[in-house]
Design a protein around this motif. Sequence first.
Motif, PDB file in Angstrom:
ATOM      1  N   ASP A  52       0.829  -1.210   0.000  1.00 43.01           N
ATOM      2  CA  ASP A  52       0.000   0.000   0.000  1.00 43.01           C
ATOM      3  C   ASP A  52       0.862   1.258   0.000  1.00 43.01           C
ATOM      4  N   ASN A  55       2.395   1.698  -3.438  1.00 40.60           N
ATOM      5  CA  ASN A  55       1.331   2.028  -4.390  1.00 40.60           C
ATOM      6  C   ASN A  55       0.985   3.508  -4.317  1.00 40.60           C
ATOM      7  N   ARG A  59       1.443   6.365  -7.231  1.00 36.67           N
ATOM      8  CA  ARG A  59       0.364   7.261  -7.667  1.00 36.67           C
ATOM      9  C   ARG A  59       0.814   8.715  -7.584  1.00 36.67           C
ATOM     10  N   ASP A 126      -0.878  -0.237  -9.379  1.00 41.98           N
ATOM     11  CA  ASP A 126      -0.748  -0.824  -8.048  1.00 41.98           C
ATOM     12  C   ASP A 126      -0.152  -2.228  -8.132  1.00 41.98           C
ATOM     13  N   ASN A 128       0.263  -5.745  -5.743  1.00 42.01           N
ATOM     14  CA  ASN A 128      -0.363  -6.336  -4.564  1.00 42.01           C
ATOM     15  C   ASN A 128       0.014  -7.802  -4.397  1.00 42.01           C
TER      16      ASN A 128
END
Length: 229
Positions: A52, A55, A59, A126, A128
């Motif tokens: 997270d 990510n 962004r 992203d 994950n």
Amino acid sequence: MKKKLVVLSGAGISAESGVKTFRDADGLWENHRIEDVASPEGFQRNPKLVFDFYNERRRQLKSVFPNRAHEILAELEEYFDVEIITQNVDDLHERAGSTKVTHLHGELKKARPVNADKKEIPWEDDLNLGDLNHEGIQLRPHIVWFGEMVPNMDKALSIVEKADFFLVIGTSLQVYPAASLIHYVPKTCDVFAIDPNLENNFVREENFLKTSAIAGMQRLKEILTSKAQ
């Protein structure tokens, strides 16, 4: 043949584009403990937090742009064989037009398998748990975390050893092994530095610009282009 200008860049050059520096004054990175988001142990402990975190960094990278200091370094390729060695994980040097960039600490826009420090692949969105490479191996951010080897260090050393001009910009030379590169600069090399927080004990006073990256590069461009012949 063009003379070789080697640049070691750090967080200070990207900060002027709005990229947060790695470690804030309180020892945190974006309100996280460094150990939790930038170490193999942190990734083992809480991989979702780490995914997270990067990510969000990825962004944010889409909302920032190269600044004038990045652009001037790219423009200097007209006069020099410019090679940039950067501690930064953003792609602002490349987006500004620099063609030879070596990332010491990895790249936000790449991923790699958890069992290898190379074999990286482009990654824009992203990342994950469950995202695998073509061999079915879990991917992780292509970031060199604390306690990990720096895969591009040998390449960086070989670049520095060929420098005619060497520039330190936006780094206070506190992070090793990157900071040790200054010791491999040829004795005949003309060394420059641009950083408001750097303690100068390695460069002639007239070559030390204790200022921001943009202001420093605007002044240094004139100095360097006069030495390009």
